[in-house]
Design an enzyme around this catalytic site. Sequence first.
Site, PDB file in Angstrom:
ATOM      1  N   ASP A  66      36.431  46.747  50.100  1.00 38.20           N
ATOM      2  CA  ASP A  66      36.794  47.268  51.508  1.00 38.20           C
ATOM      3  C   ASP A  66      35.475  47.716  52.091  1.00 38.20           C
ATOM      4  O   ASP A  66      35.288  47.520  53.538  1.00 38.20           O
ATOM      5  CB  ASP A  66      37.620  48.515  51.597  1.00 38.20           C
ATOM      6  CG  ASP A  66      37.482  49.476  50.822  1.00 38.20           C
ATOM      7  OD1 ASP A  66      36.468  49.503  50.049  1.00 38.20           O
ATOM      8  OD2 ASP A  66      38.295  50.569  50.580  1.00 38.20           O
ATOM      9  N   HIS A  67      34.422  47.779  51.579  1.00 35.22           N
ATOM     10  CA  HIS A  67      33.213  48.529  52.134  1.00 35.22           C
ATOM     11  C   HIS A  67      32.272  47.368  52.277  1.00 35.22           C
ATOM     12  O   HIS A  67      31.761  47.107  53.541  1.00 35.22           O
ATOM     13  CB  HIS A  67      32.522  49.404  51.167  1.00 35.22           C
ATOM     14  CG  HIS A  67      33.076  50.831  50.938  1.00 35.22           C
ATOM     15  ND1 HIS A  67      34.470  51.160  50.715  1.00 35.22           N
ATOM     16  CD2 HIS A  67      32.450  51.970  51.750  1.00 35.22           C
ATOM     17  CE1 HIS A  67      34.509  52.480  50.895  1.00 35.22           C
ATOM     18  NE2 HIS A  67      33.387  52.961  51.237  1.00 35.22           N
ATOM     19  N   ASP A 121      35.659  57.642  45.579  1.00 33.92           N
ATOM     20  CA  ASP A 121      35.258  57.984  47.221  1.00 33.92           C
ATOM     21  C   ASP A 121      35.845  58.980  47.470  1.00 33.92           C
ATOM     22  O   ASP A 121      36.911  59.579  47.191  1.00 33.92           O
ATOM     23  CB  ASP A 121      36.130  56.661  47.757  1.00 33.92           C
ATOM     24  CG  ASP A 121      35.765  56.629  49.147  1.00 33.92           C
ATOM     25  OD1 ASP A 121      34.920  55.738  49.497  1.00 33.92           O
ATOM     26  OD2 ASP A 121      36.032  57.391  50.067  1.00 33.92           O
ATOM     27  N   ARG A 381      32.960  60.890  59.688  1.00 37.83           N
ATOM     28  CA  ARG A 381      31.812  61.388  59.528  1.00 37.83           C
ATOM     29  C   ARG A 381      30.786  60.679  60.769  1.00 37.83           C
ATOM     30  O   ARG A 381      30.980  59.594  61.075  1.00 37.83           O
ATOM     31  CB  ARG A 381      31.044  60.764  58.404  1.00 37.83           C
ATOM     32  CG  ARG A 381      31.582  61.231  57.021  1.00 37.83           C
ATOM     33  CD  ARG A 381      30.973  61.141  55.855  1.00 37.83           C
ATOM     34  NE  ARG A 381      31.653  62.054  54.745  1.00 37.83           N
ATOM     35  CZ  ARG A 381      32.190  61.452  53.542  1.00 37.83           C
ATOM     36  NH1 ARG A 381      31.700  60.602  53.215  1.00 37.83           N
ATOM     37  NH2 ARG A 381      32.655  62.426  52.694  1.00 37.83           N
ATOM     38  N   SER A 535      29.437  62.029  50.653  1.00 38.60           N
ATOM     39  CA  SER A 535      30.309  61.050  50.005  1.00 38.60           C
ATOM     40  C   SER A 535      30.149  61.414  48.458  1.00 38.60           C
ATOM     41  O   SER A 535      29.257  62.033  48.132  1.00 38.60           O
ATOM     42  CB  SER A 535      29.528  59.514  50.231  1.00 38.60           C
ATOM     43  OG  SER A 535      28.877  59.266  49.049  1.00 38.60           O
ATOM     44  N   ARG A 537      29.070  58.929  46.295  1.00 37.97           N
ATOM     45  CA  ARG A 537      28.333  58.046  45.897  1.00 37.97           C
ATOM     46  C   ARG A 537      27.298  58.538  44.993  1.00 37.97           C
ATOM     47  O   ARG A 537      26.261  59.342  44.988  1.00 37.97           O
ATOM     48  CB  ARG A 537      27.551  56.971  47.110  1.00 37.97           C
ATOM     49  CG  ARG A 537      26.235  57.984  47.676  1.00 37.97           C
ATOM     50  CD  ARG A 537      25.942  57.561  48.895  1.00 37.97           C
ATOM     51  NE  ARG A 537      26.948  57.141  50.249  1.00 37.97           N
ATOM     52  CZ  ARG A 537      26.549  56.899  51.200  1.00 37.97           C
ATOM     53  NH1 ARG A 537      25.322  56.898  51.795  1.00 37.97           N
ATOM     54  NH2 ARG A 537      27.827  56.887  52.006  1.00 37.97           N
TER      55      ARG A 537
HETATM   56  C1  MIC Z   1      31.537  57.063  52.836  1.00 37.90           C
HETATM   57  O1  MIC Z   1      32.570  57.402  53.534  1.00 37.90           O
HETATM   58  O2  MIC Z   1      30.641  58.024  52.690  1.00 37.90           O
HETATM   59  C2  MIC Z   1      31.738  56.266  51.663  1.00 37.90           C
HETATM   60  C3  MIC Z   1      31.013  55.015  51.863  1.00 37.90           C
HETATM   61  O3  MIC Z   1      33.162  55.929  51.609  1.00 37.90           O
HETATM   62  C4  MIC Z   1      31.351  56.918  50.342  1.00 37.90           C
HETATM   63  C5  MIC Z   1      31.491  56.265  49.207  1.00 37.90           C
HETATM   64  C6  MIC Z   1      30.083  55.299  48.830  1.00 37.90           C
HETATM   65  O4  MIC Z   1      28.961  55.991  49.418  1.00 37.90           O
HETATM   66  O5  MIC Z   1      30.415  54.168  48.375  1.00 37.90           O
HETATM   67  C7  MIC Z   1      32.369  58.149  50.099  1.00 37.90           C
HETATM   68  O6  MIC Z   1      32.738  58.661  51.124  1.00 37.90           O
HETATM   69  O7  MIC Z   1      32.626  58.448  48.885  1.00 37.90           O
HETATM   70 FE1  SF4 Z   2      35.392  53.435  54.302  1.00 43.04          FE
HETATM   71 FE2  SF4 Z   2      34.362  55.798  53.647  1.00 43.04          FE
HETATM   72 FE3  SF4 Z   2      34.653  55.024  56.325  1.00 43.04          FE
HETATM   73 FE4  SF4 Z   2      36.927  55.549  54.741  1.00 43.04          FE
HETATM   74  S1  SF4 Z   2      35.121  56.979  55.334  1.00 43.04           S
HETATM   75  S2  SF4 Z   2      36.562  54.115  56.349  1.00 43.04           S
HETATM   76  S3  SF4 Z   2      36.119  54.981  52.611  1.00 43.04           S
HETATM   77  S4  SF4 Z   2      33.332  54.025  54.534  1.00 43.04           S
END
Ligand code: MIC
Ligand code: SF4
Length: 637
Positions: A66-67, A121, A381, A535, A537
């Site tokens: 999805d990313h 995630d 975010r 996140s 990550r």
């Molecule tokens: C995000 O919203 O920052 C992400 C991308 O979904 C991350 C995961 C990632 O960095 O791959 C998260 O929230 O954990």
């Molecule tokens: Fe995707 Fe993270 Fe954004 Fe949710 S917050 S839509 S999981 S990138």
Amino acid sequence: MGYEDHIAGQILASHIEEGRLVPGEEIGIRIDQTLTQDATGTMVYLEFISMGIEKIKTERSVSYVDHNTLQAAWENADDHQFLKTAAAKYGAYFSRPGNGICHQVHLERFGKPSKTLLGSDSHTPTGGGLGMLAMGAGGMDVALSMAGGLFYMTVPRVTLVRLTGELSPFVGAKDVILSLLKQLGVKGGLGKIIEYGGPGVKSLTVPERATITNMGAELGAWTSVFPSDEITRSFLAAQGRETDWVEIEARDNARYDEEIELDLSALEPLAACPSSPDNVKRISSLEDVKVDQVAIGSCTNSSYRDMKLVAGLLKGRKVHPDVSLVISPGSRQVLAMLADDGSLSDMIDAGARILEVACGPCIGMGQAPPSGGISVRTFNRNFEGRSGTPDAKLYLTGPQAAVATAITGHICHPSVLGDIPEVKEPDAFFVDDSMIIPPPANTSDVVIRMGPNIKPLPKFPPLADSMDIEVLLKVGNNITTDDILPGGAKVLPLRSNLPAISEYVYALLSPGFAKKAKQSGSFAIVGGENYGQGSSREHAALAPRYLGLRVVLAMSFARLHRANLINFGVLPILIDSGTYESVREADKIRFENLVETVSHADEIAFTVNGVEYKGKIVLSERERDIILKGGALNLYQ
Ligand code: MIC
Ligand code: SF4
């Protein structure tokens, strides 16, 4: 008074395998389900493979894409093939690109009340809207759970948010969580589970509950959880999954560490202003902010309910000529239903740009705003740089205010739209799981495809007994994982290619960092409060470690990032504000007797340019062992 009486305690009690349910103590719990997404999932599967385990041992593991769906070049497609074949080989369900955002799809098709879910995630707590104990973790912890290992956590304190009243049409679930962020801040949930109760719960649908638990991640909480009641049952029944329903409510004698009253009727539309989700102001105080982009979607606000509300508000109106409105529904289920009931036409007529069902602009995967532009988003975010435009300013609102803004061209109270249409939960959702591939019965002939973007994991040596390292970087409070390793269309495709992605460590905050790091060989970073928020990550720990990071000295750490540092053998040291003030970039730090200290002590002495300082190492036995061995993977090899 028992910890087992509230919902969080009941679920933990039914999953605990090691330790005692006493706040502050470390426990090991059984994980029923895992989810991974592609940006973290490639690393999870590489880790799982290097553990040498033949089959995934959870009740259900789902691998989502999805990313990284932009596919500007071949890297993402390589990742997708790797994930698809690895899921088949090891026994995970594979949700294909085009099927939707992991949290939305998991809520629709897999989540089950009273189960545990661990996801790579940070917004995995979305599942709390269904009454699951759903937590985000670093990829390594998810890989370990898939291998049948326990998930280790410190027993959280539990806060009750007692809801009364009902939301008025101009406000939504997003305003509930924004108001809590305003009250508690991005550190307000640290070490806690946020549990929702009170008479107001009955007025909230499952998708609304999920919006609230989703963005509980921004409070820094372990997770958030709602009861599973008749409303949950109807939601699951409408998904054709009524048999997955079980009731879970707090017992009458449940006692909480803290209680917060929140009257839903008294809420008004809110927005989180640049550049933190807790910089919350009343929409009515922001009306003179002109806007370039409005983005509706993300795992926070992309349910059928939200999208239908948006379509109803857009119907018969036109997007302001100065605004680009982009809409990304959360899942294929949502998109199909919008197409079927005419909502999609209303969006298109209004001038919305319809995007793929994926994370998209939320993580800077396309749709970067113009330079210095203002973007209003229904996302969770708004950190600097996250949109792909370093100097863009991001505001977070609910869908009603986002539509009002898209129509008028400035941030705007939704009352400008007149009556807000009432949206009813459907009796039956569109259910078609053909984009979810179950694991085959016979896996012996499945070949895992590893294109050139998939680079093997490096091995890290055990902890050295003494170290002379320099402070390569000193940063302030609330550093995010987006600061440490940015998202965006350039960097995200490199998630399975450690040498390539490490070039972007601290690229925005400290240009040239990677080069300096490589020259230095081994180094420390000094941080303020809440270091590594945001996140899950693990690349934000792994890539700096690859460049030579050995120690982070900070006044406090965000939970997920702290766990990720430990998993890759980086020592997190807590320092007081005096030490933080004194230590500067380029200072030389000397550690001695590290093996002895990390094995047993809670205090650690070190010298900075020859002057002695002390810090704390607050680590469980298990964490000490991981650091001594040089990382969690070394426990398995
Ligand atoms: C995000 O919203 O920052 C992400 C991308 O979904 C991350 C995961 C990632 O960095 O791959 C998260 O929230 O954990
Ligand atoms: Fe995707 Fe993270 Fe954004 Fe949710 S917050 S839509 S999981 S990138």
